[in-house]
Scaffold this motif. Structure first.
Motif, PDB file in Angstrom:
ATOM      1  N   ASP A  31      14.308 -37.125 -12.788  1.00 50.15           N
ATOM      2  CA  ASP A  31      14.147 -36.594 -11.438  1.00 50.15           C
ATOM      3  C   ASP A  31      15.204 -37.156 -10.483  1.00 50.15           C
ATOM      4  O   ASP A  31      15.177 -36.891  -9.297  1.00 50.15           O
ATOM      5  N   ARG A  32      16.125 -37.949 -11.024  1.00 45.44           N
ATOM      6  CA  ARG A  32      17.247 -38.466 -10.233  1.00 45.44           C
ATOM      7  C   ARG A  32      18.443 -38.625 -11.168  1.00 45.44           C
ATOM      8  O   ARG A  32      18.302 -38.627 -12.386  1.00 45.44           O
ATOM      9  N   ILE A  33      19.621 -38.765 -10.591  1.00 43.71           N
ATOM     10  CA  ILE A  33      20.859 -38.778 -11.369  1.00 43.71           C
ATOM     11  C   ILE A  33      20.936 -39.976 -12.311  1.00 43.71           C
ATOM     12  O   ILE A  33      21.314 -39.848 -13.460  1.00 43.71           O
ATOM     13  N   ALA A  34      20.586 -41.164 -11.833  1.00 39.73           N
ATOM     14  CA  ALA A  34      20.686 -42.360 -12.656  1.00 39.73           C
ATOM     15  C   ALA A  34      19.417 -43.197 -12.517  1.00 39.73           C
ATOM     16  O   ALA A  34      18.808 -43.232 -11.453  1.00 39.73           O
ATOM     17  N   ARG A  35      19.048 -43.852 -13.586  1.00 44.57           N
ATOM     18  CA  ARG A  35      17.827 -44.665 -13.563  1.00 44.57           C
ATOM     19  C   ARG A  35      17.929 -45.818 -12.573  1.00 44.57           C
ATOM     20  O   ARG A  35      16.966 -46.154 -11.897  1.00 44.57           O
ATOM     21  N   PHE A  86      23.145 -35.405  -2.806  1.00 42.24           N
ATOM     22  CA  PHE A  86      22.026 -34.696  -3.405  1.00 42.24           C
ATOM     23  C   PHE A  86      20.744 -35.514  -3.471  1.00 42.24           C
ATOM     24  O   PHE A  86      19.658 -34.961  -3.529  1.00 42.24           O
ATOM     25  N   GLU A  87      20.866 -36.819  -3.497  1.00 39.09           N
ATOM     26  CA  GLU A  87      19.682 -37.662  -3.654  1.00 39.09           C
ATOM     27  C   GLU A  87      19.275 -38.400  -2.398  1.00 39.09           C
ATOM     28  O   GLU A  87      18.217 -38.998  -2.352  1.00 39.09           O
ATOM     29  N   GLY A  88      20.096 -38.408  -1.405  1.00 37.60           N
ATOM     30  CA  GLY A  88      19.769 -39.129  -0.177  1.00 37.60           C
ATOM     31  C   GLY A  88      20.069 -40.613  -0.308  1.00 37.60           C
ATOM     32  O   GLY A  88      20.970 -41.020  -1.024  1.00 37.60           O
ATOM     33  N   LEU A  89      19.277 -41.413   0.380  1.00 40.27           N
ATOM     34  CA  LEU A  89      19.500 -42.860   0.418  1.00 40.27           C
ATOM     35  C   LEU A  89      18.856 -43.521  -0.787  1.00 40.27           C
ATOM     36  O   LEU A  89      17.709 -43.248  -1.114  1.00 40.27           O
TER      37      LEU A  89
END
Length: 134
Positions: A31-35, A86-89
């Motif tokens: 649900d996000r680019i990197a763990r 794309f993911e914000g802060l």
């Protein structure tokens, strides 16, 4: 003046608030680019620390990034905090945990030093009093 949270208080809040979020990263359908990058809500952190959102954002972006980010041997920069389109802060969660461990260790050393010093002063006072009485 209101209470100004320490680095330790802010980082502790982030660590405990987002621990479950970090753990639940799914490799199959992420649900996000990197763990390692965990999205954070500046408003929630600010409310928990009792300060304005701008104060927390500024501390994360200007102070923590400068203090805790680093370059590796290849010249790649690892940042503590970042703003992604794309993911914000988000924070680098493993780096948050490493910084928290260091700050807790520093706090423990300081507490031991102060306690030891206080005991030494008390023993000195007792020795002076006994020397005067005897």
């Amino acid at each position: 003046m209101d209470h100004l949270p320490t680095d330790l208080e802010i980082i502790e809040d982030i660590y405990y608030r987002y621990y479950d979020e970090y753990k639940k990263y799914a490799k199959d359908e992420p649900d996000r680019i990197a763990r390692i990058r965990v999205p954070v809500d500046i408003k929630e952190i600010a409310e928990a620390c009792g300060v304005e959102e701008d104060m927390i954002f500024g501390r994360l972006y200007y102070h923590f990034n400068k203090k805790y980010s680093y370059k590796d041997e290849n010249g790649d920069t690892t940042t503590f905090f970042m703003s992604e389109k794309f993911e914000g802060l988000s924070v680098n969660y493993p780096l948050v945990s490493a910084v928290l461990a260091d700050l807790n260790s520093e706090k423990k050393r300081t507490t031991i030093f102060i306690t030891t010093s206080a005991v030494a002063v008390m023993l000195s006072v007792v020795a002076v009093v006994l020397a005067l009485v005897l």
